[in-house]
Design a protein around this motif. Structure first.
Motif, mmCIF file in Angstrom:
data_model
loop_
_atom_site.group_PDB
_atom_site.id
_atom_site.type_symbol
_atom_site.label_atom_id
_atom_site.label_comp_id
_atom_site.label_asym_id
_atom_site.label_seq_id
_atom_site.Cartn_x
_atom_site.Cartn_y
_atom_site.Cartn_z
ATOM 1 N N VAL A 174 0.843 -1.215 0.000
ATOM 2 C CA VAL A 174 0.000 0.000 0.000
ATOM 3 C C VAL A 174 0.877 1.264 0.000
ATOM 4 N N ILE A 175 2.022 1.199 0.687
ATOM 5 C CA ILE A 175 2.926 2.369 0.679
ATOM 6 C C ILE A 175 3.327 2.668 -0.774
ATOM 7 N N ARG A 176 3.685 1.611 -1.518
ATOM 8 C CA ARG A 176 4.121 1.825 -2.906
ATOM 9 C C ARG A 176 2.953 2.344 -3.760
ATOM 10 N N ASP A 177 1.740 1.867 -3.500
ATOM 11 C CA ASP A 177 0.568 2.402 -4.223
ATOM 12 C C ASP A 177 0.371 3.883 -3.898
ATOM 13 N N ARG A 178 0.530 4.244 -2.617
ATOM 14 C CA ARG A 178 0.345 5.653 -2.211
ATOM 15 C C ARG A 178 1.371 6.541 -2.904
ATOM 16 N N ILE A 179 2.596 6.028 -3.054
ATOM 17 C CA ILE A 179 3.633 6.832 -3.726
ATOM 18 C C ILE A 179 3.232 7.061 -5.191
ATOM 19 N N LYS A 180 2.674 6.004 -5.835
ATOM 20 C CA LYS A 180 2.246 6.160 -7.249
ATOM 21 C C LYS A 180 1.118 7.187 -7.353
ATOM 22 N N VAL A 181 0.171 7.093 -6.421
ATOM 23 C CA VAL A 181 -0.951 8.056 -6.419
ATOM 24 C C VAL A 181 -0.398 9.471 -6.249
ATOM 25 N N TYR A 182 0.571 9.618 -5.346
ATOM 26 C CA TYR A 182 1.197 10.926 -5.113
ATOM 27 C C TYR A 182 1.852 11.448 -6.399
ATOM 28 N N GLU A 183 2.602 10.555 -7.064
ATOM 29 C CA GLU A 183 3.323 11.009 -8.263
ATOM 30 C C GLU A 183 2.352 11.436 -9.370
ATOM 31 N N THR A 184 1.242 10.693 -9.501
ATOM 32 C CA THR A 184 0.279 11.006 -10.560
ATOM 33 C C THR A 184 -0.531 12.264 -10.250
ATOM 34 N N HIS A 185 -1.058 12.352 -9.027
ATOM 35 C CA HIS A 185 -2.050 13.398 -8.740
ATOM 36 C C HIS A 185 -1.497 14.616 -8.004
ATOM 37 N N THR A 186 -0.466 14.419 -7.181
ATOM 38 C CA THR A 186 -0.032 15.524 -6.308
ATOM 39 C C THR A 186 1.204 16.257 -6.834
ATOM 40 N N LEU A 187 2.113 15.534 -7.484
ATOM 41 C CA LEU A 187 3.322 16.203 -8.005
ATOM 42 C C LEU A 187 3.021 17.403 -8.912
ATOM 43 N N PRO A 188 1.945 17.365 -9.740
ATOM 44 C CA PRO A 188 1.646 18.553 -10.560
ATOM 45 C C PRO A 188 1.444 19.835 -9.748
ATOM 46 N N LEU A 189 1.221 19.692 -8.427
ATOM 47 C CA LEU A 189 1.030 20.893 -7.608
ATOM 48 C C LEU A 189 2.325 21.695 -7.452
ATOM 49 N N LEU A 190 3.469 21.071 -7.736
ATOM 50 C CA LEU A 190 4.734 21.826 -7.658
ATOM 51 C C LEU A 190 4.713 22.970 -8.666
ATOM 52 N N ASP A 191 4.130 22.726 -9.830
ATOM 53 C CA ASP A 191 3.990 23.785 -10.830
ATOM 54 C C ASP A 191 2.928 24.790 -10.411
ATOM 55 N N PHE A 192 1.826 24.255 -9.905
ATOM 56 C CA PHE A 192 0.691 25.100 -9.492
ATOM 57 C C PHE A 192 1.145 26.152 -8.477
ATOM 58 N N TYR A 193 2.010 25.712 -7.518
ATOM 59 C CA TYR A 193 2.433 26.602 -6.431
ATOM 60 C C TYR A 193 3.848 27.133 -6.624
ATOM 61 N N GLN A 194 4.309 27.161 -7.860
ATOM 62 C CA GLN A 194 5.699 27.532 -8.149
ATOM 63 C C GLN A 194 6.163 28.790 -7.393
ATOM 64 N N SER A 195 5.315 29.828 -7.349
ATOM 65 C CA SER A 195 5.773 31.095 -6.772
ATOM 66 C C SER A 195 5.821 31.066 -5.238
ATOM 67 N N GLN A 196 5.085 30.130 -4.608
ATOM 68 C CA GLN A 196 5.094 30.086 -3.131
ATOM 69 C C GLN A 196 5.977 28.962 -2.595
ATOM 70 N N LEU A 197 6.626 28.217 -3.503
ATOM 71 C CA LEU A 197 7.278 26.955 -3.123
ATOM 72 C C LEU A 197 8.627 27.148 -2.430
ATOM 73 N N ARG A 198 8.843 26.429 -1.306
ATOM 74 C CA ARG A 198 10.148 26.358 -0.632
ATOM 75 C C ARG A 198 10.522 24.879 -0.584
ATOM 76 N N VAL A 199 11.628 24.521 -1.212
ATOM 77 C CA VAL A 199 11.982 23.095 -1.302
ATOM 78 C C VAL A 199 12.948 22.722 -0.172
ATOM 79 N N ILE A 200 12.593 21.655 0.571
ATOM 80 C CA ILE A 200 13.392 21.221 1.728
ATOM 81 C C ILE A 200 13.849 19.784 1.486
#
Ligand code: AP5
Length: 218
Positions: A174-200
């Motif tokens: 399930v952890i590996r499935d959650r990572i796939k879901v994250y990569e598909t659906h959530t990673l695009p938010l890095l572009d969405f929030y480009q101007s507010q983003l702080r990478v740690i």
């Protein structure tokens, strides 16, 4: 409606990152320190499942299998909670685990304006190791790790003395499935929030990540 930016506006921060990157660990601690409301959608959903409420029954299968709960249910949950912060004693809020889709981010934009997005970047194999060893207190929800963040006594909560639990979605498949879901659906938010983003870099140890994340929240 999007509120105007003013000097006194309460800080509104998102903690974004893959499962196990430390959003809960760091967000919770920093929220207490800055008197921010810590809003964890995962914790809210697990509480509803435990209570066996109507919402809990609707979302159980999604949460346990690592799939995303439908956007409309999540947006309904978040709206009241976020609206209430401006009239509360809190100085602002940290959102943990929301938004996770571009649709949710667009929905949030209609509700309020976000100041900072703290992105906890973390390697996949680190995530699998961390989550396999995560344990949680069923009473106070304090998070431990059997490798990196041990309780004082064998698998008992330091605060409540209650036996710690392993989340059902923290098994490797399930952890590996959650990572796939994250990569598909959530990673695009890095572009969405480009101007507010702080990478740690969230691969470092807990204290180091904490110091960097805290400085970026100021
Ligand atoms: P949620 O509970 O939000 O799970 P998640 O995003 O998968 O995140 P985690 O809680 O697993 O990880 P974390 O980043 O908080 O890491 P933690 O600090 O605990 O969501 C669960 C489910 O709810 C989803 O799968 C979905 O079904 C549903 N859901 C939630 N939000 C939704 C949304 N917006 N839309 C739709 N569905 C939604 O740390 C992990 C472990 O590592 C701990 O043991 C900790 O002690 C340890 N650790 C942390 N940092 C470090 C470090 N730097 N070094 C070493 N160990 C560390």
């Amino acid at each position: 409606m999007v509120e105007p930016k003013t000097e006194n506006r309460k800080p509104k921060i998102i903690f974004l990152g893959p499962p196990g990157s430390g959003k809960g660990t760091q967000g919770n601690r920093i929220a207490k320190e800055f008197n921010l409301d810590f809003i964890s959608i995962g914790d809210i959903l697990r509480e509803e499942i435990k209570k066996e409420s109507e919402l809990g029954k609707k979302v159980r299968s999604y949460v346990e299998s690592g799939a995303l709960v439908p956007d409309e249910l999540i947006l309904e949950l978040i709206r009241n909670r976020v609206d209430n912060v401006d009239n509360s004693e809190y100085e602002g809020f940290i959102l943990d685990g929301f938004p996770r889709t571009v649709e949710q981010a667009n929905g949030l934009k209609e509700i309020t304006e976000i100041d900072k997005v703290i992105y906890l970047k973390c390697d996949t194999e680190t995530i699998v190791k961390r989550l396999s060893a995560r344990r949680i207190c069923p009473k106070c929800a304090r998070v431990y790790n059997l490798v990196t963040n041990l309780p004082q006594e064998d698998e008992l909560c330091n605060d409540c003395g209650v036996k710690l639990e392993h989340r059902v979605d923290d098994c490797e498949s399930v952890i590996r499935d959650r990572i796939k879901v994250y990569e598909t659906h959530t990673l695009p938010l890095l572009d969405f929030y480009q101007s507010q983003l702080r990478v740690i870099n969230a691969d470092s140890d807990i204290e180091e990540v904490y110091c960097t994340a805290k400085n970026n929240c100021k």
